[in-house]
Design a protein around this motif. Structure first.
Motif, PDB file in Angstrom:
ATOM      1  N   ALA A  30       0.848  -1.195   0.000  1.00 27.20           N
ATOM      2  CA  ALA A  30       0.000   0.000   0.000  1.00 27.20           C
ATOM      3  C   ALA A  30       0.882   1.242   0.000  1.00 27.20           C
ATOM      4  O   ALA A  30       2.067   1.176   0.354  1.00 27.20           O
ATOM      5  CB  ALA A  30      -0.940  -0.002   1.200  1.00 27.20           C
ATOM      6  N   ILE A  31       0.271   2.355  -0.396  1.00 24.39           N
ATOM      7  CA  ILE A  31       1.002   3.605  -0.598  1.00 24.39           C
ATOM      8  C   ILE A  31       0.678   4.624   0.492  1.00 24.39           C
ATOM      9  O   ILE A  31      -0.491   4.915   0.754  1.00 24.39           O
ATOM     10  CB  ILE A  31       0.636   4.244  -1.957  1.00 24.39           C
ATOM     11  CG1 ILE A  31       0.864   3.246  -3.091  1.00 24.39           C
ATOM     12  CG2 ILE A  31       1.444   5.526  -2.183  1.00 24.39           C
ATOM     13  CD1 ILE A  31       0.357   3.724  -4.445  1.00 24.39           C
ATOM     14  N   SER A  32       1.730   5.134   1.098  1.00 28.07           N
ATOM     15  CA  SER A  32       1.582   6.308   1.956  1.00 28.07           C
ATOM     16  C   SER A  32       2.066   7.490   1.147  1.00 28.07           C
ATOM     17  O   SER A  32       3.239   7.554   0.775  1.00 28.07           O
ATOM     18  CB  SER A  32       2.419   6.162   3.226  1.00 28.07           C
ATOM     19  OG  SER A  32       2.476   7.412   3.898  1.00 28.07           O
ATOM     20  N   LEU A  68       5.745  -1.547   1.481  1.00 29.04           N
ATOM     21  CA  LEU A  68       5.320  -0.183   1.826  1.00 29.04           C
ATOM     22  C   LEU A  68       5.923   0.760   0.794  1.00 29.04           C
ATOM     23  O   LEU A  68       7.144   0.874   0.665  1.00 29.04           O
ATOM     24  CB  LEU A  68       5.791   0.203   3.238  1.00 29.04           C
ATOM     25  CG  LEU A  68       5.586   1.674   3.619  1.00 29.04           C
ATOM     26  CD1 LEU A  68       4.115   2.090   3.513  1.00 29.04           C
ATOM     27  CD2 LEU A  68       6.111   1.951   5.028  1.00 29.04           C
ATOM     28  N   LYS A  69       5.029   1.408   0.053  1.00 28.90           N
ATOM     29  CA  LYS A  69       5.464   2.382  -0.952  1.00 28.90           C
ATOM     30  C   LYS A  69       5.210   3.762  -0.371  1.00 28.90           C
ATOM     31  O   LYS A  69       4.101   4.039   0.101  1.00 28.90           O
ATOM     32  CB  LYS A  69       4.655   2.163  -2.231  1.00 28.90           C
ATOM     33  CG  LYS A  69       4.913   3.161  -3.352  1.00 28.90           C
ATOM     34  CD  LYS A  69       4.150   2.729  -4.609  1.00 28.90           C
ATOM     35  CE  LYS A  69       4.218   3.755  -5.720  1.00 28.90           C
ATOM     36  NZ  LYS A  69       3.483   3.298  -6.924  1.00 28.90           N
ATOM     37  N   SER A 245       1.172  -1.081  -9.783  1.00 27.25           N
ATOM     38  CA  SER A 245       1.931  -0.359  -8.755  1.00 27.25           C
ATOM     39  C   SER A 245       1.091   0.738  -8.102  1.00 27.25           C
ATOM     40  O   SER A 245       1.553   1.406  -7.180  1.00 27.25           O
ATOM     41  CB  SER A 245       3.237   0.184  -9.323  1.00 27.25           C
ATOM     42  OG  SER A 245       2.989   1.037 -10.408  1.00 27.25           O
ATOM     43  N   GLU A 246      -0.127   0.960  -8.589  1.00 27.74           N
ATOM     44  CA  GLU A 246      -1.129   1.731  -7.855  1.00 27.74           C
ATOM     45  C   GLU A 246      -2.503   1.178  -8.218  1.00 27.74           C
ATOM     46  O   GLU A 246      -2.818   1.035  -9.399  1.00 27.74           O
ATOM     47  CB  GLU A 246      -1.052   3.225  -8.162  1.00 27.74           C
ATOM     48  CG  GLU A 246      -1.973   4.032  -7.237  1.00 27.74           C
ATOM     49  CD  GLU A 246      -1.969   5.534  -7.517  1.00 27.74           C
ATOM     50  OE1 GLU A 246      -0.893   6.145  -7.586  1.00 27.74           O
ATOM     51  OE2 GLU A 246      -3.079   6.088  -7.663  1.00 27.74           O
ATOM     52  N   TRP A 279      -3.632   2.225  -3.304  1.00 29.02           N
ATOM     53  CA  TRP A 279      -3.693   3.623  -2.885  1.00 29.02           C
ATOM     54  C   TRP A 279      -4.995   3.765  -2.125  1.00 29.02           C
ATOM     55  O   TRP A 279      -6.037   3.505  -2.724  1.00 29.02           O
ATOM     56  CB  TRP A 279      -3.679   4.578  -4.084  1.00 29.02           C
ATOM     57  CG  TRP A 279      -3.497   5.997  -3.649  1.00 29.02           C
ATOM     58  CD1 TRP A 279      -2.308   6.634  -3.419  1.00 29.02           C
ATOM     59  CD2 TRP A 279      -4.521   6.956  -3.355  1.00 29.02           C
ATOM     60  NE1 TRP A 279      -2.537   7.920  -3.000  1.00 29.02           N
ATOM     61  CE2 TRP A 279      -3.891   8.145  -2.948  1.00 29.02           C
ATOM     62  CE3 TRP A 279      -5.930   6.930  -3.371  1.00 29.02           C
ATOM     63  CZ2 TRP A 279      -4.594   9.291  -2.582  1.00 29.02           C
ATOM     64  CZ3 TRP A 279      -6.638   8.058  -3.000  1.00 29.02           C
ATOM     65  CH2 TRP A 279      -5.966   9.227  -2.617  1.00 29.02           C
ATOM     66  N   ASN A 280      -5.004   4.103  -0.826  1.00 33.39           N
ATOM     67  CA  ASN A 280      -3.794   4.379  -0.089  1.00 33.39           C
ATOM     68  C   ASN A 280      -3.778   3.636   1.226  1.00 33.39           C
ATOM     69  O   ASN A 280      -4.771   3.045   1.624  1.00 33.39           O
ATOM     70  CB  ASN A 280      -3.651   5.897   0.138  1.00 33.39           C
ATOM     71  CG  ASN A 280      -4.822   6.459   0.926  1.00 33.39           C
ATOM     72  OD1 ASN A 280      -5.014   6.132   2.095  1.00 33.39           O
ATOM     73  ND2 ASN A 280      -5.623   7.278   0.295  1.00 33.39           N
TER      74      ASN A 280
END
Ligand code: 147
Length: 694
Positions: A30-32, A68-69, A245-246, A279-280
């Motif tokens: 997941a993206i922060s 963690l992205k 990637s998202e 995201w996210n």
């Protein structure tokens, strides 16, 4: 119920113990960021904050993420705010700014194996002479990125595993090749490059016949890939792993969970994609900013300490994958252990590197529950079916000699029932009990790898012989919600024991508002030292934006989008005669509405309903004037602004310049409080005071 039997045997695909045709499972993440999505998590009470982090990162507890992205901050707006850069200017380097370092360390603390991935959305302006093109001076950009990777390692002890190029705004061949060389020359050979964090059509056609570019891209990372169209034949021909990637951008509710659980399966089965990143990560950005609650879980009340501990369907949808398969495991090929269900849906089998363990994940989401934010769905229909799979891996016969041989466990969710989830007990299908998602079947010790599941619409099943895995973590800190931002609110920024850090609750939207020790040598009227720390706008020039929001100056918001009648008082110092300081009420994250009061050393203006910058054209200002005594740059001054119903009162150093009856505004408008400036200058703020009015 239409009981159709689908069965799949896994034949002997293994040559010398290795499955040659089994793609590597690269993990779930997941993206922060992209941007400032984790902002308010930082201000949570430590016990709740730790628990939220457990639900995200702790193995075998909650979402148990593999990747963690994080955003590499670029001092500019990137969806829910702006994140500070590690290099505001060419000769600046600070490796403690922001919260992504902290988050990376908290994740590593809980799972030392978590993979890390950095990606910029925006860049500080100095990297280029053209704010539309960050790739103009490749050497500056490679150094900028290298400093971040080095800082992660040297200052924080974090190995960066993956590095992206520029979120959704294109890639650059020369930069990718140069970045590889710079990383290798600096000992970062293990950092893998992900290209292009955008659309396949903008990358793969450019790579054809360019083996150097193809070979330098370790991963092709695409956003919200459409499983039924795109440039897949070209991209696939490169034999490079492809990731989503998202993904998702969908609510943290059951529909969001259904979206996410579905795409993680369909991306593999239909397009051989081997990594998925949502995201996210955590919805810690205020209601009224973009994409509210489109997260694994939402945590936006640092003052009450509440987060959504009762229901976290996206967390549990994720757990179906992350708790039972790990990066480095292998997917069984489509047609041989993985594939489409006969009556709609997907299944996949994952095998551990030693081939002792297998995990089968089965997902059936009906079309009306399936949508993600994007792309548009193709047509399909689903019907309930009985699904049978025989797991027949060569090494399992050896495992049969272990005491736990032949046992499997099953975890189940239904992602199409609101509020509570109907769980059909596997050992007694006649009984329906109301429980929440991610439920362990009471039927253990199946002693068979012939698996038969009753797959109804909304089902997610995980069947595994990894008996020690699987745990539904529970919340210990159960605070009650209180959505109201606590008023009155006062902060003079003197209590912070840090430099370059953020001040509580303020959410930068453009630029970088950081606490700095300031050597003002300044005194108030009574000759006493006013203060030692201030909030300083620290981005010195217009950044390379991610989305065209450079027409306004730097700005930070605080409070609630629902606020209407508030009184605001802010002290400030001006860095130069021309720059205006502005304070606003009833505004939004783009500073495109509300009431703003601005002053520079010689004049002031009040603007309503539009960006404060419009006020420079004084026709747009509803009131303006020159100051009787100009504001000295080395003194602190105070702006006051309060809005109540249709009334506005504004003051400079206590002198009312707009009285309650001088102008009239619409009743019912609401929004955040904001502080900002007309230019990327080092405006200092000495205190902020917000109180309810009326
Ligand atoms: C993505 C961004 O990368 C994220 O930071 C966040 O803004 C997210 C919100 O959904 O959106 O940007 C996209 C914008 C447009 C598309 C895809 C992603 N699109 O039109 O396909």
């Amino acid at each position: 119920t239409n009981n159709v039997t689908t069965s799949a045997n896994i034949p002997g695909l293994f040559v010398d113990g290795v499955c040659v045709d089994c793609p590597r499972f690269d993990g779930v993440g997941a993206i922060s960021g992209g941007g400032a999505t984790s902002r308010l998590l930082v201000d949570y009470p430590p016990d709740v904050q730790a628990e939220i982090l457990d639900f995200l990162f702790l193995p075998n507890f909650g979402a148990s993420l593999h990747i963690l992205k994080v955003e590499i901050g670029g001092d500019s707006y990137s969806t829910d705010g702006s994140e500070s850069s590690h290099m505001h200017s060419q000769d600046d380097l600070n490796l403690s700014r922001g919260y992504e370092w902290w988050l990376l360390k908290e994740a590593k603390k809980r799972n030392p194996h978590i993979l890390t991935y950095g990606l910029p959305w925006a860049f500080p302006g100095w990297v280029t002479d053209d704010v539309k093109n960050p790739f103009q001076h490749i050497d500056r950009l490679t150094n900028y990125t290298l400093q971040w990777v080095k800082g992660a390692k040297e200052v924080h002890g974090i190995d960066i595993d993956y590095l992206g190029i520029w979120n959704e705004r294109g890639t650059n061949r020369e930069y990718v090749l140069a970045m590889r060389k710079v990383l290798d020359a600096s000992g970062f050979n293990n950092v893998r490059l992900v290209v292009n964090d955008g659309q396949p059509k903008d990358l793969c056609p450019l790579m054809v016949n360019d083996t150097e570019y193809i070979n330098t891209a370790d991963i092709l990372g695409f956003h919200y890939p459409n499983d039924k169209s795109g440039v897949w034949p070209i991209c696939s021909s490169f034999d490079t792993p492809i990731w989503a990637s998202e993904e998702s951008s969908s609510y943290d509710d059951l529909n969001g969970a259904a979206c996410w659980a579905r795409v993680m399966a369909s991306h593999y089965v239909l397009n051989n994609m081997t990594g998925n990143i949502m995201w996210n990560l955590v919805g810690s950005y205020a209601h009224g900013t973009g994409w509210y609650a489109s997260s694994m879980l939402t945590a936006v009340q640092p003052w009450s300490g509440y987060y959504e501990w009762e229901q976290m369907p996206v967390v549990w949808a994720t757990a179906h994958y992350t708790q039972f398969a790990f990066p480095g495991w292998r997917y069984m090929p489509v047609g041989k252990g993985s594939g489409e269900l006969a009556q709609g849906g997907y299944y996949m089998t994952l095998v551990s590197p030693d081939q002792k363990y297998f995990t089968v994940i089965v997902v059936k989401i009906s079309r009306e529950h399936a949508p993600c934010t994007r792309p548009r769905l193709w047509n399909w229909s689903t019907q309930d079916e009985v699904f049978q799979i025989t797991v027949d891996l060569p090494i399992l016969s050896e495992a049969d000699e272990d005491s736990a041989d032949g046992e499997t466990q099953t975890w189940y969710s239904n992602l199409e029932q609101e509020d509570t989830v109907l769980f059909q007990k596997l050992d007694n299908p006649g009984v329906l009990s109301r429980v929440s998602s991610f439920v362990k079947s009471s039927k253990l010790g199946v002693r068979s790898y012939d698996i038969s599941l009753n797959v109804t619409a909304g089902s997610v099943f995980t069947v595994t012989n990894l008996m020690q895995a699987g745990n539904k973590g529970t919340a210990k800190v159960r605070n009650k919600p209180d959505a109201r931002f606590p008023l009155p609110y006062y902060d003079d920024f003197n209590s912070y024991q840090c430099d370059n850090c953020y001040s509580k609750y303020l959410s930068d939207q453009m630029g970088a508002f950081e606490i700095h020790f300031i050597d003002d040598g300044n005194t108030d009227k009574n000759g006493e030292l006013w203060q030692r720390r201030a909030l300083v706008q620290s981005a010195p020039q217009v950044p390379v934006g991610w989305q065209g929001t450079t027409k306004n100056g730097p700005m930070t918001v605080v409070g609630m989008t629902e606020w209407e009648d508030v009184g605001l008082q802010v002290s400030f110092r001006l860095p130069d005669p021309g720059t205006f300081v502005c304070i606003s009420t009833r505004t939004d994250q783009f500073w495109s509405n509300g009431v703003s009061m601005c002053a520079n050393t010689s004049s002031w203006f009040l603007v309503y309903g539009g960006a404060p910058m419009a006020g420079f054209d004084t026709k747009a200002a509803i009131a303006h004037g020159t100051l009787p005594a100009s504001l000295r740059q080395d003194y602190w001054h105070i702006l006051g602004l309060s809005t109540q119903g249709h009334q506005v009162e504004a003051s400079v150093n206590g002198d009312v310049v707009v009285g309650k009856d001088d102008v009239s505004i619409r009743v019912g408008d609401s929004g955040f409080v904001a502080l900002g400036a007309s230019a990327y200058a080092a405006v200092q703020f000495g205190h902020i005071h917000i109180e309810p009015v009326g």
